[in-house]
Design a protein around this motif. Structure first.
Motif, short mmCIF file in Angstrom:
data_model
loop_
_atom_site.label_atom_id
_atom_site.label_comp_id
_atom_site.label_asym_id
_atom_site.label_seq_id
_atom_site.Cartn_x
_atom_site.Cartn_y
_atom_site.Cartn_z
N THR A 1 70.39 -38.40 -6.57
CA THR A 1 69.47 -38.07 -7.65
C THR A 1 70.21 -38.09 -8.98
O THR A 1 71.44 -38.20 -9.03
N VAL B 1 62.25 -34.32 -3.11
CA VAL B 1 62.66 -34.75 -4.45
C VAL B 1 62.72 -36.27 -4.52
O VAL B 1 62.67 -36.95 -3.49
N LYS B 2 62.86 -36.78 -5.74
CA LYS B 2 62.95 -38.22 -5.99
C LYS B 2 64.25 -38.52 -6.71
O LYS B 2 64.93 -37.61 -7.18
N GLU C 1 64.79 -39.53 -9.64
CA GLU C 1 64.82 -39.06 -11.03
C GLU C 1 64.75 -37.54 -11.16
O GLU C 1 64.74 -37.00 -12.28
N THR C 2 64.71 -36.81 -10.05
CA THR C 2 64.66 -35.35 -10.11
C THR C 2 65.92 -34.81 -10.79
O THR C 2 67.03 -35.15 -10.41
N GLN D 1 66.52 -28.89 -10.85
CA GLN D 1 65.52 -28.78 -9.80
C GLN D 1 66.16 -28.88 -8.42
O GLN D 1 65.74 -28.19 -7.50
N ILE D 2 67.16 -29.73 -8.30
CA ILE D 2 67.88 -29.83 -7.03
C ILE D 2 68.52 -28.47 -6.73
O ILE D 2 68.39 -27.94 -5.62
N ASN E 1 65.94 -25.91 -5.56
CA ASN E 1 65.59 -26.12 -4.15
C ASN E 1 66.70 -25.65 -3.22
O ASN E 1 66.44 -24.98 -2.22
#
Length: 164
Positions: free
Chosen positions: A99, A135-136, A138-139, A143-144, A147
């Motif tokens: 990511t 997630v993607k 571009e996250t 945010q990672i 989580n």
């Protein structure tokens, strides 16, 4: 049994080789090979559904540190990433996802602290996670981290140093 991480590329507390340092295309003036280091970890505790790997520089002069590498959803039967796995074509295991780093792209971005600054710490952390992260590519790193804060069963860190 303790959850541990080690590397054939460097020992905990050692300086990182130019092999792992950022490259000139990142725009910070370093001329390393930008290859992610080898990492190997022990099996996670019961309930481990995936692993995540991050590299974070808490010493970056940003007010919030600097994320150099984030890999999530590494399959639970994988306990090692080869030298260069996060770089270019690399060779991450099927299902693993890199990511966005603070360089603005997904994938390994090696150390490149300001010229003349004190040695920076690069914390390579492996997380045993109780789920796959939704997630993607571009996250953002925050945010990672959010989580991982709620889904981590165990974590282990190895630290490399770099100064220029």
């Amino acid at each position: 049994m303790a959850f541990t991480v080690s590397s054939n590329s460097f020992k905990d507390g050692d300086y990182l080789a130019m092999t792992h340092v950022g490259a000139s295309e990142h725009g910070f003036g370093c001329t390393g090979e930008n290859k992610s280091p080898h990492l190997k970890w022990s099996a996670g505790p019961a309930g481990t559904k995936s692993y995540a790997v991050t590299c974070y520089d808490p010493d970056a002069p940003t007010g919030s540190g600097f994320w150099h590498w984030l890999v999530v959803n590494i399959p639970p039967d994988v306990t090692e990433l080869a030298l260069g796995a996060g770089s270019g074509a690399g060779g991450l295991p099927k299902g693993a996802l890199q990511t966005r780093t603070d360089y603005g792209f997904a994938g390994y971005g090696g150390p490149c602290p300001p010229q003349g600054d004190h040695p920076h710490r690069y914390l390579f952390t492996v997380f045993a996670v109780n789920d796959m992260l939704p997630v993607k590519e571009e996250t953002p790193a925050a945010q990672i981290g959010f989580n991982l804060n709620f889904k981590t069963l165990a974590k282990a860190t190895i630290m490399g140093l770099f100064k220029r």
